[in-house]
Design a protein around this motif. Structure first.
Motif, PDB file in Angstrom:
ATOM      1  N   ARG A  62       0.815  -1.215   0.000  1.00 22.03           N
ATOM      2  CA  ARG A  62       0.000   0.000   0.000  1.00 22.03           C
ATOM      3  C   ARG A  62       0.845   1.258   0.000  1.00 22.03           C
ATOM      4  O   ARG A  62       0.430   2.298  -0.488  1.00 22.03           O
ATOM      5  CB  ARG A  62      -0.906   0.018   1.233  1.00 22.03           C
ATOM      6  CG  ARG A  62      -2.196  -0.689   0.988  1.00 22.03           C
ATOM      7  CD  ARG A  62      -3.170  -0.402   2.107  1.00 22.03           C
ATOM      8  NE  ARG A  62      -3.621  -1.699   2.583  1.00 22.03           N
ATOM      9  CZ  ARG A  62      -3.821  -2.037   3.827  1.00 22.03           C
ATOM     10  NH1 ARG A  62      -3.642  -1.176   4.786  1.00 22.03           N
ATOM     11  NH2 ARG A  62      -4.225  -3.243   4.149  1.00 22.03           N
ATOM     12  N   ARG A  63       2.022   1.179   0.616  1.00 22.95           N
ATOM     13  CA  ARG A  63       2.895   2.351   0.738  1.00 22.95           C
ATOM     14  C   ARG A  63       4.291   2.015   0.220  1.00 22.95           C
ATOM     15  O   ARG A  63       5.234   1.904   1.001  1.00 22.95           O
ATOM     16  CB  ARG A  63       2.979   2.782   2.196  1.00 22.95           C
ATOM     17  CG  ARG A  63       1.650   3.229   2.758  1.00 22.95           C
ATOM     18  CD  ARG A  63       1.773   3.503   4.244  1.00 22.95           C
ATOM     19  NE  ARG A  63       0.503   3.820   4.820  1.00 22.95           N
ATOM     20  CZ  ARG A  63      -0.360   2.922   5.292  1.00 22.95           C
ATOM     21  NH1 ARG A  63      -0.073   1.648   5.237  1.00 22.95           N
ATOM     22  NH2 ARG A  63      -1.503   3.298   5.815  1.00 22.95           N
ATOM     23  N   PRO A  64       4.436   1.874  -1.085  1.00 24.52           N
ATOM     24  CA  PRO A  64       5.750   1.497  -1.627  1.00 24.52           C
ATOM     25  C   PRO A  64       6.776   2.616  -1.442  1.00 24.52           C
ATOM     26  O   PRO A  64       6.430   3.797  -1.420  1.00 24.52           O
ATOM     27  CB  PRO A  64       5.463   1.237  -3.100  1.00 24.52           C
ATOM     28  CG  PRO A  64       4.247   2.021  -3.401  1.00 24.52           C
ATOM     29  CD  PRO A  64       3.448   2.051  -2.125  1.00 24.52           C
ATOM     30  N   ILE A  65       8.010   2.221  -1.298  1.00 23.15           N
ATOM     31  CA  ILE A  65       9.106   3.171  -1.186  1.00 23.15           C
ATOM     32  C   ILE A  65       9.650   3.387  -2.592  1.00 23.15           C
ATOM     33  O   ILE A  65      10.057   2.449  -3.272  1.00 23.15           O
ATOM     34  CB  ILE A  65      10.210   2.625  -0.266  1.00 23.15           C
ATOM     35  CG1 ILE A  65       9.644   2.384   1.129  1.00 23.15           C
ATOM     36  CG2 ILE A  65      11.391   3.586  -0.232  1.00 23.15           C
ATOM     37  CD1 ILE A  65      10.587   1.661   2.046  1.00 23.15           C
ATOM     38  N   ALA A  66       9.643   4.617  -3.030  1.00 20.21           N
ATOM     39  CA  ALA A  66      10.124   4.927  -4.369  1.00 20.21           C
ATOM     40  C   ALA A  66      11.117   6.085  -4.288  1.00 20.21           C
ATOM     41  O   ALA A  66      10.989   6.969  -3.441  1.00 20.21           O
ATOM     42  CB  ALA A  66       8.959   5.295  -5.281  1.00 20.21           C
ATOM     43  N   SER A  67      12.078   6.085  -5.153  1.00 22.90           N
ATOM     44  CA  SER A  67      13.033   7.185  -5.182  1.00 22.90           C
ATOM     45  C   SER A  67      12.510   8.285  -6.098  1.00 22.90           C
ATOM     46  O   SER A  67      11.746   8.029  -7.034  1.00 22.90           O
ATOM     47  CB  SER A  67      14.398   6.693  -5.660  1.00 22.90           C
ATOM     48  OG  SER A  67      14.285   6.207  -6.977  1.00 22.90           O
ATOM     49  N   ALA A  68      12.936   9.481  -5.836  1.00 26.25           N
ATOM     50  CA  ALA A  68      12.532  10.600  -6.662  1.00 26.25           C
ATOM     51  C   ALA A  68      13.238  10.515  -8.019  1.00 26.25           C
ATOM     52  O   ALA A  68      14.393  10.121  -8.107  1.00 26.25           O
ATOM     53  CB  ALA A  68      12.883  11.905  -5.978  1.00 26.25           C
ATOM     54  N   GLY A  69      12.540  10.851  -9.054  1.00 26.11           N
ATOM     55  CA  GLY A  69      13.141  10.817 -10.393  1.00 26.11           C
ATOM     56  C   GLY A  69      14.110  11.976 -10.580  1.00 26.11           C
ATOM     57  O   GLY A  69      13.986  13.041  -9.961  1.00 26.11           O
ATOM     58  N   ILE A  70      15.076  11.787 -11.431  1.00 29.93           N
ATOM     59  CA  ILE A  70      16.053  12.851 -11.709  1.00 29.93           C
ATOM     60  C   ILE A  70      15.471  13.746 -12.794  1.00 29.93           C
ATOM     61  O   ILE A  70      15.103  13.265 -13.872  1.00 29.93           O
ATOM     62  CB  ILE A  70      17.394  12.255 -12.169  1.00 29.93           C
ATOM     63  CG1 ILE A  70      17.952  11.374 -11.054  1.00 29.93           C
ATOM     64  CG2 ILE A  70      18.362  13.348 -12.561  1.00 29.93           C
ATOM     65  CD1 ILE A  70      19.196  10.598 -11.465  1.00 29.93           C
ATOM     66  N   ARG A  71      15.406  15.024 -12.499  1.00 26.51           N
ATOM     67  CA  ARG A  71      14.884  15.979 -13.484  1.00 26.51           C
ATOM     68  C   ARG A  71      16.038  16.543 -14.297  1.00 26.51           C
ATOM     69  O   ARG A  71      17.063  16.939 -13.747  1.00 26.51           O
ATOM     70  CB  ARG A  71      14.151  17.117 -12.789  1.00 26.51           C
ATOM     71  CG  ARG A  71      12.883  16.651 -12.178  1.00 26.51           C
ATOM     72  CD  ARG A  71      12.076  17.841 -11.745  1.00 26.51           C
ATOM     73  NE  ARG A  71      10.753  17.352 -11.370  1.00 26.51           N
ATOM     74  CZ  ARG A  71       9.748  18.145 -11.141  1.00 26.51           C
ATOM     75  NH1 ARG A  71       9.896  19.438 -11.225  1.00 26.51           N
ATOM     76  NH2 ARG A  71       8.591  17.636 -10.819  1.00 26.51           N
ATOM     77  N   ARG A  72      15.846  16.562 -15.542  1.00 36.40           N
ATOM     78  CA  ARG A  72      16.858  17.122 -16.429  1.00 36.40           C
ATOM     79  C   ARG A  72      16.258  18.257 -17.238  1.00 36.40           C
ATOM     80  O   ARG A  72      15.135  18.164 -17.700  1.00 36.40           O
ATOM     81  CB  ARG A  72      17.392  16.051 -17.376  1.00 36.40           C
ATOM     82  CG  ARG A  72      18.057  14.947 -16.624  1.00 36.40           C
ATOM     83  CD  ARG A  72      18.638  13.958 -17.566  1.00 36.40           C
ATOM     84  NE  ARG A  72      19.204  12.852 -16.761  1.00 36.40           N
ATOM     85  CZ  ARG A  72      19.778  11.814 -17.260  1.00 36.40           C
ATOM     86  NH1 ARG A  72      19.853  11.670 -18.564  1.00 36.40           N
ATOM     87  NH2 ARG A  72      20.274  10.887 -16.505  1.00 36.40           N
ATOM     88  N   GLY A  73      17.056  19.276 -17.423  1.00 38.32           N
ATOM     89  CA  GLY A  73      16.632  20.316 -18.345  1.00 38.32           C
ATOM     90  C   GLY A  73      16.155  21.560 -17.783  1.00 38.32           C
ATOM     91  O   GLY A  73      15.734  22.185 -17.050  1.00 38.32           O
TER      92      GLY A  73
END
Length: 73
Positions: A62-73
């Motif tokens: 229900r509460r997965p641990i996810a990393s923040a995506g890398i923003r480019r640009g």
């Protein structure tokens, strides 16, 4: 109190009466024996190891641990 096999065959609930002070799993309702079934405390009461890890897995899903995506640009 002595219980003979013939008594158990006639009244199987005798064994349950003797074990009435034992706790049951809040998930599946089996009698808890710490060395055999496991006995883990949960917010809903005591649970066997199988039910405990099932509940834990559901909470993680229900509460997965996810990393923040890398923003480019």
């Amino acid at each position: 109190m002595t219980i003979y096999l013939r008594d158990l065959l006639e009244k199987p609930e005798l064994l349950e009466d003797l074990c009435s002070d034992q706790q049951k799993c809040s998930g599946c309702g089996i009698m808890l024996q710490e060395t055999i079934t496991g006995k883990r405390q949960t917010p809903g009461g005591y649970a066997c190891s199988d039910c405990y890890y099932e509940q834990l897995g559901e909470e993680i899903e229900r509460r997965p641990i996810a990393s923040a995506g890398i923003r480019r640009g």
